[in-house]
Design a protein around this motif. Sequence first.
Motif, PDB file in Angstrom:
ATOM      1  N   VAL A  22      10.175   9.016 -13.354  1.00 20.77           N
ATOM      2  CA  VAL A  22       9.834   7.796 -12.569  1.00 20.77           C
ATOM      3  C   VAL A  22       8.455   6.724 -12.900  1.00 20.77           C
ATOM      4  N   ARG A  23       8.330   5.771 -13.208  1.00 15.83           N
ATOM      5  CA  ARG A  23       7.343   4.936 -13.543  1.00 15.83           C
ATOM      6  C   ARG A  23       6.982   4.064 -12.315  1.00 15.83           C
ATOM      7  N   CYS A  24       5.893   3.750 -12.134  1.00 15.07           N
ATOM      8  CA  CYS A  24       5.372   2.736 -11.070  1.00 15.07           C
ATOM      9  C   CYS A  24       3.887   1.960 -11.132  1.00 15.07           C
ATOM     10  N   ALA A  25       4.116   0.816 -11.229  1.00 11.18           N
ATOM     11  CA  ALA A  25       2.877   0.054 -11.386  1.00 11.18           C
ATOM     12  C   ALA A  25       2.480  -0.827 -10.128  1.00 11.18           C
ATOM     13  N   VAL A  26       1.269  -0.945  -9.827  1.00 16.35           N
ATOM     14  CA  VAL A  26       0.957  -1.816  -8.653  1.00 16.35           C
ATOM     15  C   VAL A  26       0.077  -2.839  -9.118  1.00 16.35           C
ATOM     16  N   GLY A  27       0.433  -4.183  -8.713  1.00  9.18           N
ATOM     17  CA  GLY A  27      -0.051  -5.241  -9.329  1.00  9.18           C
ATOM     18  C   GLY A  27      -0.904  -5.911  -8.223  1.00  9.18           C
ATOM     19  N   ALA A  28      -1.984  -6.851  -8.519  1.00  5.79           N
ATOM     20  CA  ALA A  28      -2.599  -7.878  -7.581  1.00  5.79           C
ATOM     21  C   ALA A  28      -3.601  -7.559  -6.859  1.00  5.79           C
ATOM     22  N   ILE A  29      -3.754  -6.122  -6.599  1.00  6.72           N
ATOM     23  CA  ILE A  29      -4.938  -5.613  -6.103  1.00  6.72           C
ATOM     24  C   ILE A  29      -6.307  -4.941  -7.068  1.00  6.72           C
ATOM     25  N   ALA A  30      -6.169  -5.161  -8.012  1.00  2.00           N
ATOM     26  CA  ALA A  30      -7.043  -4.990  -9.030  1.00  2.00           C
ATOM     27  C   ALA A  30      -7.020  -5.755 -10.182  1.00  2.00           C
ATOM     28  N   PRO A  31      -7.845  -5.883 -10.945  1.00  2.00           N
ATOM     29  CA  PRO A  31      -8.036  -6.714 -12.367  1.00  2.00           C
ATOM     30  C   PRO A  31      -6.881  -6.613 -13.188  1.00  2.00           C
ATOM     31  N   MET A  32      -6.273  -5.299 -13.162  1.00  2.00           N
ATOM     32  CA  MET A  32      -5.069  -5.101 -14.203  1.00  2.00           C
ATOM     33  C   MET A  32      -4.108  -4.279 -13.233  1.00  2.00           C
ATOM     34  N   SER A  87       1.996  -6.159  -5.214  1.00  2.00           N
ATOM     35  CA  SER A  87       3.371  -6.097  -5.901  1.00  2.00           C
ATOM     36  C   SER A  87       3.363  -4.813  -6.323  1.00  2.00           C
ATOM     37  N   VAL A  88       4.672  -4.236  -6.589  1.00  2.00           N
ATOM     38  CA  VAL A  88       4.966  -3.022  -7.001  1.00  2.00           C
ATOM     39  C   VAL A  88       6.332  -3.071  -7.850  1.00  2.00           C
ATOM     40  N   ALA A  89       6.174  -2.346  -9.015  1.00  2.00           N
ATOM     41  CA  ALA A  89       7.374  -2.259  -9.792  1.00  2.00           C
ATOM     42  C   ALA A  89       7.520  -0.800 -10.060  1.00  2.00           C
ATOM     43  N   PHE A 136      11.323  -4.921  -8.735  1.00  2.00           N
ATOM     44  CA  PHE A 136      10.057  -5.710  -8.586  1.00  2.00           C
ATOM     45  C   PHE A 136      10.004  -6.112  -6.916  1.00  2.00           C
ATOM     46  N   LEU A 137       9.021  -6.002  -6.206  1.00  2.00           N
ATOM     47  CA  LEU A 137       8.778  -6.286  -4.828  1.00  2.00           C
ATOM     48  C   LEU A 137       7.327  -6.804  -4.851  1.00  2.00           C
ATOM     49  N   LYS A 138       7.124  -7.842  -4.148  1.00  2.00           N
ATOM     50  CA  LYS A 138       5.726  -8.490  -3.829  1.00  2.00           C
ATOM     51  C   LYS A 138       5.541  -8.834  -2.394  1.00  2.00           C
ATOM     52  N   ALA A 139       4.246  -8.941  -1.983  1.00  2.00           N
ATOM     53  CA  ALA A 139       4.091  -9.358  -0.792  1.00  2.00           C
ATOM     54  C   ALA A 139       3.247 -10.590  -1.030  1.00  2.00           C
ATOM     55  N   THR A 140       3.207 -11.600  -0.145  1.00  2.00           N
ATOM     56  CA  THR A 140       2.564 -12.864  -0.549  1.00  2.00           C
ATOM     57  C   THR A 140       1.878 -13.141   1.120  1.00  2.00           C
TER      58      THR A 140
END
Length: 291
Positions: A208-218, A196-198, A181-185
């Motif tokens: 490979v599973r990837c999920a991107v957070g914080a840029i959309a409502p989910m 953020s990316v997991a 898990f990595l994130k940028a602030t």
Amino acid sequence: MTTHAPQAAQSVTLPATLGEAVAALSAMPAAVPVAGGTDLMAAVNKGQLRPAGLVGLGRINEIRGWQYQDGHALLGAGLTHARMGRPDFAALIPALAAAARAAGPPQIRNAGTLGGNIVTAAPTGDSLPVLAALEADLVVAGPGGMREIPVTHLLAGRELLGPAELIGHVRVPLLHAPQVFLKATGRTGPGRATASVAVVLDPARRGVRCAVGAIAPMPLRPLEAERWIASLIDWDADRGLAPEALTAFGEYVAAACIPDPPGEEQLPPAVLHLRRTVAALARRALGRALS
């Protein structure tokens, strides 16, 4: 608890079990469940919420730990970020532990809970992309008993919690494989994620599973990028990839999550910078997982 004492909750109930909590919420439908209160009480103090009552979940021991069940970890919704950040939990689910350690300053990590992070469903919730990448399920307790729903269904609004329902546990598959898990602030040190990316490897399924957070409502899952990069990995050898493939994966993920506008329009500079950030996070996360 709040600076608006005259308008504070009229009653506080402290159940000792999930069943008692469900009963308390059934008896007072206007009451609000509260665990760490890091989001709830902030809303109360800002005048955005005036609950008629509170059902405190802090005394329910059954949701404050975890257990093993059929190749899964059954995580209590009352687990704090601080608890999930410890080495023993990190050995179990590394990406979720990393997200917990990045959740904010110590006072937030000591109080905030896994279940609260899910129910609040803030786009910047650090645990959410990890749970999406792990394809976790929620075990919900309610007047009708227990039921399970995928965490992504709740976050997308496809299934909602009903009256007097609570998240009791989170069911996470134990993959025993690298995950990052990595994130940028927007600032140094703990802070809300701008992206953020997991990334989770699933060697058993060669996926490979990837999920991107914080840029959309989910959290967003770039499924085509996942399938493409998985087809390039030699799962029977060292799983290494050329730097060019890692770069291409990052750009593929970023373009899938932040696509180009139609026609000849250009992305605004801020959005273009965000896409580059997502690409860099995805590239680094996969590189670390494969190494």
